[in-house]
Scaffold this active site. Structure first.
Site, PDB file in Angstrom:
ATOM      1  N   LYS A 196       0.779  -1.043  -0.090  1.00 61.47           N
ATOM      2  CA  LYS A 196       0.051   0.062   0.061  1.00 61.47           C
ATOM      3  C   LYS A 196       0.767   1.257   0.095  1.00 61.47           C
ATOM      4  O   LYS A 196       1.691   1.368   1.088  1.00 61.47           O
ATOM      5  CB  LYS A 196      -0.969   0.005   1.138  1.00 61.47           C
ATOM      6  N   LYS A 250      -2.208  -1.376  -3.778  1.00 57.19           N
ATOM      7  CA  LYS A 250      -3.180  -0.370  -3.598  1.00 57.19           C
ATOM      8  C   LYS A 250      -2.122   0.924  -3.835  1.00 57.19           C
ATOM      9  O   LYS A 250      -1.210   1.134  -2.896  1.00 57.19           O
ATOM     10  CB  LYS A 250      -3.934  -0.461  -2.427  1.00 57.19           C
TER      11      LYS A 250
END
Length: 326
Positions: A196, A250
């Site tokens: 992320k 992400k």
């Protein structure tokens, strides 16, 4: 060599293009990202994400039935709570009768064949908008992990199928896995947001969950530097060793190289999150007539499959499922 080799030969007709197609998108690849709210009645539009609404529990039940009818395998739920329920430590995340446990039960009652994926992080519940517990101006890693353990156990007890730690604290996957095993939740899966990145693509989501105005500073001390690739491989390797069943990249489209690197390197499912900023850009360009929105939506989702993603969390899931059925 040309003319013996003419690559256009297989492109001449629809049937031949379909026969040689290397990648395909199906409904089975879609995870529907939805925002559930304790203030919506029954829905509240998200201004920065046209077509996305915060859903009340009754609206969530309807959406779950739609997902089941369309064959969408799972829904990922993200909470928007009344600001009055927020505090510095995100204690509402540990309320067994809170929004998230009730949302889990709502989906399971309405659509038993739809999987439920829950975000494990504190940012929707904190007054400062960070994913963890503050110690002065820094995020306290180990104190945060202790609260994440409690949050994951609460979600599992409510019937969540997949807990998805998105906080990027060190050591949280191993700690959560150990706690789940000790509590008898042997079948609860962990989807780790192992890659992320500290990205500018999250802005519309922060409006959707109500953390944008609250966020103090940024998240660069715990989310990954967008410049780094090798560090991501280390993060994923550690999380798999600690007990992650699958891993997440992400944002999505700007990080397709990361999706490919992980899918080529590790023998676990790799998922991509087509985040709010990606969704908003496509919708904004389509609204201005600059692109064919439906075509770009489907093309963007196919790009994840081409990069090696096992599936995609996306706000487009319902629309894409309808398009695939059509």
């Amino acid at each position: 060599m040309y003319p013996n080799t003419r690559l256009r030969r297989t492109r001449q007709a629809d049937w031949s293009r379909r026969l040689v197609r290397e990648n395909a998108l199906s409904v089975n690849d879609l995870i529907w990202s939805v925002v559930v709210s304790d203030t919506a009645d029954p829905v509240e539009p998200v201004a920065a994400m046209p077509g996305v609404e915060r859903l009340s529990l009754s609206a969530l039940a309807k959406a779950a039935k739609e997902a089941q009818a369309l064959g969408i395998p799972a829904m990922a739920i993200f909470p928007h709570i009344d600001p009055a329920r927020k505090d510095d430590t995100g204690s509402e995340a540990l309320n067994p009768d809170g929004l998230v446990p009730n949302a889990i039960r709502t989906i399971k009652d309405a659509a038993p064949n739809v999987g439920v994926i829950c975000d494990v992080a504190l940012d929707p519940f904190t007054t400062h908008g960070h994913d963890g517990v503050l110690d002065g101006d820094r995020i306290a890693n180990d104190a945060t992990v202790e609260r994440l353990i409690e949050q994951a156990l609460l979600q599992a007890a409510a019937g969540c199928d997949v807990v998805a730690p998105s906080d990027m604290m060190d050591g949280r996957i191993g700690a959560i896995r150990e706690a789940l095993e000790s509590a008898g939740h042997h079948d609860t899966m962990i989807l780790s947001y192992a890659a992320k990145y500290a990205s500018g693509f999250y802005g519309p989501y922060r409006e959707a969950i109500g953390s944008a105005a609250a966020l103090k500073g940024d998240k660069q001390t715990y989310q990954m530097d967008p410049s780094n690739r090798d560090e991501c491989l280390r993060e994923v390797e550690l999380d798999i060793a600690e007990g992650a069943d699958m891993v997440m990249v992400k944002p999505g489209l700007p990080y397709l190289d990361i999706v490919r690197a992980l899918s080529d390197t590790f023998p676990v499912p790799v998922y991509a999150f087509q985040v709010s900023g990606e969704y908003a850009m496509i919708e904004a360009a389509a609204a201005n007539g600059w692109i064919d929105g439906e075509r770009v939506m489907m093309e963007s989702l196919l790009a994840f499959k081409r990069a090696g993603a096992a599936g995609i969390i996306t706000y487009f899931a319902k629309r894409a499922a309808i398009a695939l059925h059509d």
